[in-house]
Design a protein around this motif. Structure first.
Motif, short mmCIF file in Angstrom:
data_model
loop_
_atom_site.label_atom_id
_atom_site.label_comp_id
_atom_site.label_asym_id
_atom_site.label_seq_id
_atom_site.Cartn_x
_atom_site.Cartn_y
_atom_site.Cartn_z
N GLU A 128 0.85 -1.20 0.00
CA GLU A 128 0.00 0.00 0.00
C GLU A 128 0.88 1.24 0.00
O GLU A 128 1.83 1.35 0.77
CB GLU A 128 -0.91 0.00 1.23
N GLU A 129 0.57 2.20 -0.91
CA GLU A 129 1.35 3.42 -1.03
C GLU A 129 0.90 4.42 0.04
O GLU A 129 -0.27 4.76 0.15
CB GLU A 129 1.15 4.05 -2.42
N ARG A 130 1.88 4.84 0.88
CA ARG A 130 1.58 5.76 1.99
C ARG A 130 1.83 7.22 1.65
O ARG A 130 1.42 8.10 2.39
CB ARG A 130 2.45 5.37 3.21
N ASN A 131 2.52 7.50 0.50
CA ASN A 131 2.78 8.88 0.09
C ASN A 131 1.65 9.33 -0.84
O ASN A 131 1.50 8.81 -1.95
CB ASN A 131 4.13 8.98 -0.62
N SER A 132 0.85 10.28 -0.41
CA SER A 132 -0.35 10.70 -1.15
C SER A 132 -0.02 11.43 -2.46
O SER A 132 -0.91 11.67 -3.27
CB SER A 132 -1.21 11.62 -0.29
N GLN A 133 1.25 11.78 -2.68
CA GLN A 133 1.63 12.52 -3.89
C GLN A 133 2.15 11.63 -5.01
O GLN A 133 2.39 12.11 -6.13
CB GLN A 133 2.73 13.54 -3.53
N ILE A 134 2.28 10.34 -4.75
CA ILE A 134 2.87 9.46 -5.75
C ILE A 134 1.95 9.28 -6.96
O ILE A 134 2.41 9.16 -8.10
CB ILE A 134 3.24 8.09 -5.13
N ASP A 135 0.60 9.29 -6.74
CA ASP A 135 -0.29 9.18 -7.90
C ASP A 135 -0.13 10.39 -8.82
O ASP A 135 -0.20 10.28 -10.05
CB ASP A 135 -1.75 9.02 -7.46
N ASP A 136 0.13 11.57 -8.23
CA ASP A 136 0.43 12.77 -9.03
C ASP A 136 1.70 12.56 -9.86
O ASP A 136 1.77 12.99 -11.02
CB ASP A 136 0.63 13.99 -8.12
N ALA A 137 2.68 11.93 -9.26
CA ALA A 137 3.95 11.69 -9.96
C ALA A 137 3.73 10.77 -11.15
O ALA A 137 4.27 11.00 -12.24
CB ALA A 137 4.98 11.10 -9.00
N TYR A 138 2.95 9.69 -10.95
CA TYR A 138 2.68 8.77 -12.06
C TYR A 138 1.89 9.46 -13.17
O TYR A 138 2.13 9.22 -14.36
CB TYR A 138 1.90 7.55 -11.55
N LEU A 139 0.92 10.32 -12.80
CA LEU A 139 0.14 11.04 -13.81
C LEU A 139 1.05 11.99 -14.61
O LEU A 139 0.97 12.04 -15.85
CB LEU A 139 -0.98 11.83 -13.14
N LEU A 140 1.92 12.71 -13.91
CA LEU A 140 2.87 13.60 -14.60
C LEU A 140 3.78 12.80 -15.52
O LEU A 140 4.07 13.22 -16.65
CB LEU A 140 3.70 14.38 -13.57
N LEU A 141 4.22 11.64 -15.04
CA LEU A 141 5.09 10.77 -15.84
C LEU A 141 4.39 10.37 -17.14
O LEU A 141 4.97 10.45 -18.23
CB LEU A 141 5.46 9.53 -15.02
N GLY A 142 3.13 9.94 -17.03
CA GLY A 142 2.39 9.52 -18.22
C GLY A 142 2.15 10.67 -19.19
O GLY A 142 2.28 10.51 -20.41
N LYS A 143 1.80 11.84 -18.65
CA LYS A 143 1.53 13.01 -19.51
C LYS A 143 2.80 13.45 -20.24
O LYS A 143 2.76 13.81 -21.43
CB LYS A 143 0.97 14.15 -18.66
#
Length: 740
Positions: A128-143
């Motif tokens: 389970e991912e405990r850093n709430s900003q990691i989904d933002d990082a993945y989205l930025l990576l994809g974009k």
């Protein structure tokens, strides 16, 4: 004591640092990594991403003559990159240090920062991912990968978020970006399916989503349907996407595309409503507002609205802020005037459009085309040809269907202009040749006197310009340098230059210039040549020598002139459907005692033209000539039996036999007779499959006794008429060889 305090301090620092470990699920650790991700790594990544988007928006040039793409981006090529898989966290992202070396573009830097955030600040503990900003990082990576045209790795990033962070704040936006990426990979059906799952609960219900997410989703759906050429469904979702307009740039673009669709469907009222909505949309970028005004002018439906629109366009022209759109505005005003049958005003505004300082090449091609068409319609074919020539010289997309049509029209005009020039030139020569010796001398002496006068005016103008330039330069130098140095004084400089030439002559700027052998001879030769040329321009005898006196030469000129007139009559009749000019040329050649081979076809074509324009009296005149003097010809038979097709009269075998007879004439070097025979037979085999063979044989014969230019024109006519036949392809090959 101090030593103990120091030890305690060091241990405290180590304790705090150890508590911030990415492997420890503590409040301090979660907050520390979350803050570092958001305000350090991701902040820099998002800034780089924003810079990349700004660069795309600045460099992207919309083609306002075509339907705009919904997403304003043009990929160089749809490249698909196969990712390398591994099982570690942040799979497929590579080493951060290696990425630092490679990152050079804004999107590369954004990707690098996203990877760094995932690798250094990811807190995947017990699955389970405990850093709430990691989904933002993945989205930025994809974009970032999306804009870098790496679509498969981009989908990998979006899928990771959707699979592992189903309740993330950005989950809906991620699904939309995944759908857009699938559209780029030609997976439109899958993209539509996933977007429908996001945007619909049932057929008539929509989920409670933020307005910006709905707008993005409907825009993506419209993109998918446009790519599938399902314009009606694309229109449906563009209407939904433009209900809120939360994103001013994309919203204005969606409205513009919607208006263009209505316009293409000829729903002018609906299109006008949409374009007015853009104009009244306060936050819309200026380029959309300006082109909405232009599109509104294109969609005028009545004279009353046309007047209102014209006044609006004139106001836009007067606004200094609109100077970069002047070429388009002038062009549109010209279109409105042309629509109102004010051709003079239309021409004036088209010329204004061309004179504006603009690098919009496509706009210039449309303006040149309009001017060419106006002149073509007014039978000013030479001027029309020059406008079409301008289009061909500047057009970037030479394979475009519109440009190909213009090229074909220009080639047709080239043959016509060549024949018109032949007639004009030959008429002039024959007219002068018919004058007496004294009249010829008077004519050329007057020409020489006018030439001298013009040359003197040009020479005086050059002297005035030189004197003005020297005076201006001298005064300028004096004012700046106060005339203290010799070379700043133009009078002293001129005096010294003349003295040098008196002593040393005209010397080259080189080593050992003092040697007598170095004196310039070339300038004397050039001066002598120049004097000789000038003297020939003013020499009456040299002009008189050019007048043909030999009867054979004069007869050849007359034959060529008559043939050119006949060809012009056919071109105006068959290609340009200009019956007035066709009659003028054919009647004139008929009055000039043409060679007997032309008399029958001339009467046949005049019979047809007068019949078409309803002049029964003149039509009967030429009909009677054919029936009385050429009783047994195919033309007479056709007149007697108008309902019987010509090809029924002449069998394929007969046509082939005629071809062989004419071909033997060609082989016997009887080229002019060959051309005459082909001209004679052509009207009677218009629907025959062998007509291209006759035309090519005629072109070959023309090439044997005329110049290269005329031969080339004859071949180009075959390419235009019979481009897909073997004869047309052969003619094209010969043209290519002649052009080398």
């Amino acid at each position: 004591m101090k030593f103990i305090k120091k030890i305690v301090s060091i241990l405290s620092v180590f304790a705090i640092l150890s508590s911030c470990s990415a492997r420890k699920d503590t409040i301090v650790s979660r907050n520390w990594h979350s803050l570092n991700t958001k305000f350090n790594v991701l902040f820099n990544g998002k800034e780089a991403f924003k810079e990349g988007i700004d660069g795309i928006n600045e460099s992207y040039k919309d083609d306002w003559f075509e339907q705009l793409p919904i997403e304003p981006i043009k990929f160089a090529r749809e490249k698909i990159e196969i990712p390398k898989f591994n099982n570690s966290i942040g799979a497929g992202f590579g080493d951060a240090k290696d990425e630092e070396k490679k990152a050079s573009t804004p999107f590369g830097i954004a990707e690098e920062k996203a990877v760094k955030a995932i690798q250094k600040h990811g807190m995947n503990i017990a699955g389970e991912e405990r850093n709430s900003q990691i989904d933002d990082a993945y989205l930025l990576l994809g974009k970032a990968r999306y804009y870098d045209q790496r679509f498969i790795p981009a989908i990998e990033s979006f899928n990771y978020v959707i699979s592992n962070y189903p309740f993330a704040n950005l989950i809906n936006e991620t699904k939309i970006w995944r759908a857009k990426t699938n559209i780029r990979l030609d997976n439109e059906e899958f993209a539509i399916e996933t977007l429908n799952l996001l945007l619909k609960v049932k057929d008539t219900l929509e989920p409670e989503l933020p307005e910006d997410i709905k707008e993005q989703g409907y825009t993506a759906l419209a993109m998918a349907y446009v790519k599938m050429d399902s314009i009606q469904k694309a229109k449906k979702f563009l209407i939904k996407a433009t209900e809120t307009l939360t994103n001013k740039d994309q919203g204005a673009r969606n409205l513009f595309v919607l208006g263009q669709i209505y316009s293409s469907e000829n729903k002018k009222d609906s299109a006008s409503v949409i374009f007015k909505k853009i104009i009244n949309f306060r936050k819309a970028p200026e380029k959309y507002k300006m082109h909405a005004n232009i599109e509104l002018a294109k969609n005028t439906t009545s004279d009353s609205t046309s007047v209102v629109i014209l006044n609006k366009m004139q106001k836009l022209v007067k606004d200094r802020d609109n100077r970069k759109y002047l070429d388009e505005l002038y062009y549109q005003i010209g279109l409105l005037h042309e629509k109102n049958d004010s051709t003079g005003l239309a021409t004036a505004y088209y010329n204004k459009s061309l004179r504006t300082d603009s690098d919009n090449i496509k706009q210039k091609t449309f303006t040149f085309e309009k001017l060419g068409n106006i002149n073509f319609k007014n039978s000013k074919y030479q001027l029309a040809s020059s406008y079409y020539d301008s289009i061909i010289n500047i057009a970037a997309d030479t394979l475009n269907l519109r440009i190909r049509r213009i090229k074909r029209k220009h080639r047709n005009l080239a043959s016509l202009i060549n024949f018109e020039e032949t007639v004009t030139r030959t008429d002039s020569i024959l007219r002068i040749a018919s004058l007496s010796k004294e009249e010829q001398e008077t004519y050329f002496q007057k020409y020489i006197d006018n030439l001298k006068k013009k040359d003197e005016e040009i020479a005086q103008l050059k002297l005035n310009q030189q004197a003005f330039g020297a005076s201006f330069a001298g005064n300028s130098l004096k004012s700046n340098k106060k005339g203290k140095w010799y070379f700043y004084n133009s009078q002293s400089l001129g005096f010294g230059k003349n003295e040098f030439k008196k002593i040393w002559g005209n010397r080259q700027l080189e080593d050992d210039w003092r040697w007598s052998s170095k004196i310039s001879i070339n300038s004397k030769k050039k001066d002598t040549l120049k004097i000789n040329q000038i003297s020939l321009r003013y020499d009456l005898a040299s002009y008189l020598k050019t007048i043909p006196t030999d009867k054979n030469k004069i007869d050849t000129l007359i034959l060529n002139r008559n043939q050119a007139l006949y060809e012009l009559g056919l071109i105006y009749k068959e290609q340009f459907k200009n019956t007035k000019l066709a009659i003028e040329r054919l009647e004139r050649v008929a009055s000039l005692d043409p060679k007997k081979e032309l008399i029958l076809p001339i009467n046949w074509h005049l019979y047809q033209v007068y019949k078409d324009v309803g002049d029964q009296k003149k039509s009967d005149k030429h009909q009677n000539i054919i029936l009385t003097k050429y009783t047994n010809t195919i033309f007479a038979k056709t007149i007697r039996n108008p309902n019987k097709k010509i090809e029924e009269e002449i069998s394929v075998d007969e046509i082939e036999n005629v071809y062989k007879e004419i071909y033997y004439l060609y082989k016997d070097n009887k080229y002019q007779e060959t051309v005459a025979k082909v001209v004679d037979i052509l009207p009677s085999i218009e629907n025959s499959k062998l007509i291209a063979k006759f035309e090519l044989l005629r072109a070959y014969a023309i090439g044997k006794y005329t110049d290269k230019k005329t031969y080339k024109f004859a071949l180009e006519a075959i390419v235009i008429k019979y481009g897909n036949t073997a004869e047309g392809k052969q003619a094209k090959k010969i043209i290519e060889q002649l052009s080398k």
